[in-house]
Design an enzyme around this catalytic site. Structure first.
Site, mmCIF file in Angstrom:
data_model
loop_
_atom_site.group_PDB
_atom_site.id
_atom_site.type_symbol
_atom_site.label_atom_id
_atom_site.label_comp_id
_atom_site.label_asym_id
_atom_site.label_seq_id
_atom_site.Cartn_x
_atom_site.Cartn_y
_atom_site.Cartn_z
ATOM 1 N N ARG A 156 0.831 -1.198 0.000
ATOM 2 C CA ARG A 156 0.000 0.000 0.000
ATOM 3 C C ARG A 156 0.868 1.252 0.000
ATOM 4 O O ARG A 156 1.905 1.302 0.671
ATOM 5 C CB ARG A 156 -0.918 0.008 1.227
ATOM 6 C CG ARG A 156 -1.775 1.260 1.355
ATOM 7 C CD ARG A 156 -2.675 1.201 2.569
ATOM 8 N NE ARG A 156 -3.681 0.155 2.439
ATOM 9 C CZ ARG A 156 -4.608 -0.097 3.367
ATOM 10 N NH1 ARG A 156 -4.633 0.594 4.485
ATOM 11 N NH2 ARG A 156 -5.492 -1.052 3.183
ATOM 12 N N SER A 215 8.044 -5.118 6.157
ATOM 13 C CA SER A 215 7.638 -6.062 7.203
ATOM 14 C C SER A 215 8.254 -7.441 7.051
ATOM 15 O O SER A 215 7.555 -8.459 6.941
ATOM 16 C CB SER A 215 6.114 -6.150 7.229
ATOM 17 O OG SER A 215 5.558 -4.873 7.400
ATOM 18 N N ASP A 221 6.141 -3.170 10.246
ATOM 19 C CA ASP A 221 4.726 -2.829 10.359
ATOM 20 C C ASP A 221 4.257 -2.782 11.810
ATOM 21 O O ASP A 221 3.334 -2.033 12.145
ATOM 22 C CB ASP A 221 3.851 -3.785 9.549
ATOM 23 C CG ASP A 221 4.049 -5.248 9.911
ATOM 24 O OD1 ASP A 221 4.960 -5.561 10.701
ATOM 25 O OD2 ASP A 221 3.306 -6.089 9.381
#
Length: 368
Positions: A105, A168, A222
């Site tokens: 994203r 992440s 993350d």
């Protein structure tokens, strides 16, 4: 083709109906099968087992924090070099990139500069399988291309906006803008990335394009991003937890407890620790709760023997664990009443989202 797909779907539904029973009409409560419950009892942890897992987890985290035991620790407890938490008064315009699975994203965030409905814009981009398993350069070129598309779409390509890079995967951080990938997880196997600084690889891909100016100002996991985002609105927050495609947690630790800390000791005397506890159990300490299904799943993965805790809990693997359970129960005659279960023999056939759909059904309704 549409008729073939519909026929296959209807056949799958019939084959996956437990004990050959459907609830196309009024749902009815099916009494539990004592033998089936006994067969599945190893999937339910007792209070004593949960307490043992908790105590073992704490011990492994302590091993990760200590200089002497970190080398052999399965939970590495990486310092993130993020020491301050937001207080809610931060202002400005920022870009965020979140890479941690088969999608990533990109966000444009306005802190304190816009009405609530215009606080951020976001777009999700896919990471094709051939890029997940191809050369590392292709991965970062793909990310850079998507970043360029995004900033042009929102007409900020002429501005220099700081970018926060959420990466992440297990990394050994050497500063706010330097993090070396320790090992790929979640199905990624991109060559020539492990051991390299992922910020440098991304920055190189962006500069190579020459059509946008984006500077990475921080790299983080993350879990750290989750903690920081929550602390922006809830200043008392001290733990970030991810239970999604993967599994991880971070928390705020005192510098005195971080024996491997190589930064300064000025205030605040704290640092966010990225535990990377998806690897909890890699040293065998969780063998007392691992089932034959966990072992079968692990044996078929690219990173066999690693990220065992993540494989027991996270969304990437949960559907596959259920598939192994269903195949085992069908072979032993507990479910399907002898109906064909050949479709379940294919790895990845039972998706994690099916579990959510089943759990969403009202009690006694077995339609899903």
């Amino acid at each position: 083709m549409v008729d073939e797909i519909r026929h296959q779907y209807e056949e799958d539904i019939l084959n996956l109906s437990f004990s050959g029973r459907h609830t196309l009409g009024t749902p009815k409560v099916i009494p539990p099968d004592p033998q089936l419950e006994e067969r599945c009892s190893n999937l339910i942890l007792s209070d004593d087992q949960i307490e043992r897992v908790s105590a073992t987890l704490l011990k492994e985290i302590e091993n990760g924090l200590r200089q002497k035991t970190n080398g052999e620790a399965d939970i590495k407890c990486y310092p993130t070099y993020v020491r301050n938490l937001p207080n809610g008064e931060e202002r400005g315009k920022f870009l965020a990139l979140d890479l941690g699975g088969t999608n990533f994203r990109v966000l444009l965030i306005h802190l304190g500069e816009a009405t609530p409905e215009k606080e951020f814009a976001s777009r999700i981009f896919a990471v094709p399988h051939q890029i997940m398993t191809g050369p590392g350069e292709a991965l970062f070129d793909h990310i850079a291309e998507c970043l360029a598309l995004f900033v042009k779409e929102y007409k900020v390509d002429k501005e220099v906006i700081p970018l926060g890079f959420t990466f992440s995967f297990p990394c050994r951080q050497e500063g706010l803008t330097k993090a070396r990938l320790v090992q790929w997880t979640k199905g990624f196997t991109c060559a020539n990335v492990e051991g390299e600084d992922v910020v440098e690889l991304l920055q190189r891909a962006i500069h190579k394009r020459g059509d946008v100016t984006i500077e990475v100002m921080a790299v983080l996991n993350d879990t750290t991003g989750t903690l920081m985002a929550c602390a922006y609105k809830q200043p008392a927050c001290r733990i970030g937890l991810i239970v999604g495609t993967g599994l991880n947690a971070c928390y705020v630790e005192k510098l005195d407890n971080i024996e491997r800390w190589d930064g300064d000791f000025d205030d605040p005397k704290q640092c966010i620790i990225n535990t990377e506890w998806g690897a909890f159990g890699d040293n065998g300490c969780l063998d007392f709760v691992r089932t034959e299904y966990d072992k079968a799943l692990d044996a078929a993965t690219l990173n066999r023997g690693r990220q065992l805790y993540e494989k027991m809990v996270s969304g990437m693997y949960m559907g596959e664990i259920v598939r192994h359970v269903l195949v085992s129960l069908a072979k032993e005659g507990f479910i399907l009443n002898g109906s064909s279960y050949r479709h379940l023999l294919k790895p990845g056939k039972f998706l994690t989202k099916y579990i959510s759909k089943i759990e969403d059904s009202p009690e006694g309704d077995f339609t899903n």
